[in-house]
Design a protein around this motif. Structure first.
Motif, PDB file in Angstrom:
ATOM      1  N   TYR A   1      47.669  61.660  62.743  1.00 41.27           N
ATOM      2  CA  TYR A   1      48.527  61.451  63.914  1.00 41.27           C
ATOM      3  C   TYR A   1      48.494  59.977  64.293  1.00 41.27           C
ATOM      4  O   TYR A   1      47.410  59.394  64.437  1.00 41.27           O
ATOM      5  CB  TYR A   1      48.067  62.305  65.096  1.00 41.27           C
ATOM      6  CG  TYR A   1      48.936  62.148  66.317  1.00 41.27           C
ATOM      7  CD1 TYR A   1      50.223  62.682  66.341  1.00 41.27           C
ATOM      8  CD2 TYR A   1      48.500  61.441  67.434  1.00 41.27           C
ATOM      9  CE1 TYR A   1      51.044  62.529  67.440  1.00 41.27           C
ATOM     10  CE2 TYR A   1      49.318  61.287  68.541  1.00 41.27           C
ATOM     11  CZ  TYR A   1      50.595  61.834  68.537  1.00 41.27           C
ATOM     12  OH  TYR A   1      51.406  61.668  69.629  1.00 41.27           O
ATOM     13  N   GLU A   2      49.679  59.378  64.378  1.00 38.50           N
ATOM     14  CA  GLU A   2      49.833  57.959  64.729  1.00 38.50           C
ATOM     15  C   GLU A   2      48.968  57.073  63.835  1.00 38.50           C
ATOM     16  O   GLU A   2      48.297  56.150  64.291  1.00 38.50           O
ATOM     17  CB  GLU A   2      49.504  57.724  66.209  1.00 38.50           C
ATOM     18  CG  GLU A   2      50.504  58.371  67.156  1.00 38.50           C
ATOM     19  CD  GLU A   2      50.261  57.998  68.608  1.00 38.50           C
ATOM     20  OE1 GLU A   2      49.114  57.632  68.952  1.00 38.50           O
ATOM     21  OE2 GLU A   2      51.211  58.075  69.409  1.00 38.50           O
TER      22      GLU A   2
ATOM     23  N   LYS B   1      51.334  58.873  76.278  1.00 39.57           N
ATOM     24  CA  LYS B   1      52.173  57.684  76.475  1.00 39.57           C
ATOM     25  C   LYS B   1      53.119  57.877  77.659  1.00 39.57           C
ATOM     26  O   LYS B   1      53.397  56.929  78.401  1.00 39.57           O
ATOM     27  CB  LYS B   1      52.970  57.397  75.198  1.00 39.57           C
ATOM     28  CG  LYS B   1      52.118  56.978  74.012  1.00 39.57           C
ATOM     29  CD  LYS B   1      52.975  56.660  72.803  1.00 39.57           C
ATOM     30  CE  LYS B   1      52.113  56.192  71.633  1.00 39.57           C
ATOM     31  NZ  LYS B   1      52.938  55.883  70.437  1.00 39.57           N
TER      32      LYS B   1
END
Length: 286
Positions: free
Chosen positions: A128-129, A274
């Motif tokens: 992830y990311e 975020k």
């Protein structure tokens, strides 16, 4: 006498004109000659480069053929000069590129034979990311029919139903792709929950489940310290973003007010950790 003199003057002027044109043309011709010489030299250099590339390619082809037939011994490498070592490294590089391409063709999964070829073990990595997370494995029997014999897939991932829907017998690639989507989405939601707890101390996680498909958060509005309950519902288990966002508050009109339309959109389109950063900057939460 005057006619002869005039004729002589005209002839002299004509001669001077011819000489002048000759002087003007000569620098132009010299410039053109220099230009052509430079072009010839550039073409000669390009020809030599192409010859060197062709020779290098031939050497690489020979080395690739020898590398496919036998392993390289360290003693031989010590005796090789720098040029030969460079060529061998280049050959190894192209070989690895071919292997990487083949790895991509089969879906990017690591597959190993087990039990003398009677089965295979497939590894599915999650990330992830850009951060690699858990790796899951499943062993599949090939004979008499394909079936999953062992695995460490979490029990809340619908492994058996995914195998039935994708027809494991005829379309293994589709099954692995679908399973990978579920695992990566789960890993992404789980990682988002972890980041919310680490980055947002003022936000309380009121509820979440093992699949991380439900997440209930409590915010505080800075203006009047009103508490807002936010429910994120991830009904599509192949995605990291929620399919529904719902706000609740003692101030009944607050969730439907225009100022909370933008936070709702943010939470639907942006990873929750975020989105919370943006909401704090906009003054929606503490």
């Amino acid at each position: 006498m005057e006619a002869a003199s005039a004729t002589g003057v005209l002839s002299h002027l004509s001669l001077l004109e011819v000489q002048a044109r000759s002087h003007k043309t000569q620098p132009q011709q010299q410039s053109r000659v220099k230009e052509l010489k430079a072009k010839v030299e550039a073409l000669r250099i390009q020809r030599e480069q192409l010859k060197a590339e062709i020779e290098t390619h031939k050497n690489l082809q020979k080395l690739r053929a020898s590398m496919d037939k036998q392993c390289t011994h360290e003693e031989e490498e010590e005796e090789m000069d720098e040029d030969s070592q460079l060529l061998r490294l280049m050959a190894r590089h192209t070989q690895l590129k071919d292997l990487l391409h083949a790895h991509h063709v089969i879906g990017g999964y690591n597959v190993m034979k087990t039990r003398q070829g009677k089965g295979i073990c497939v590894s599915l990595a999650t990330a992830y990311e850009g951060v690699f997370l858990e790796t899951y494995n499943l062993e599949i029997d090939l004979k008499p029919t394909m079936r999953i014999s062992r695995h460490n897939i979490p029990p809340y991932i619908p492994l058996n139903s995914l195998a039935e829907q994708s027809n494991l017998q005829t379309d293994l690639r589709t099954f692995l792709d679908t399973l990978s989507q579920h695992l990566n989405a789960f890993a992404g939601r789980k990682q988002q929950l972890k980041l919310v707890k680490e980055l947002h101390k003022s936000v309380d996680v009121m509820e979440s489940n093992v699949l991380c498909s439900i997440l209930v958060l409590m915010f505080t509005v800075p203006r009047d310290k009103t508490a807002v309950l936010c429910t994120l519902d991830y009904t599509d288990h192949t995605r990291c973003l929620p399919t529904r966002v719902h706000f609740e508050s003692e101030e009944k009109a607050l969730p439907d007010s225009p100022e909370w339309k933008n936070p709702c959109r943010l939470l639907m389109e942006t990873p929750v950790h975020k989105a919370l950063i943006a909401m704090r900057k906009m003054g929606n939460i503490v």
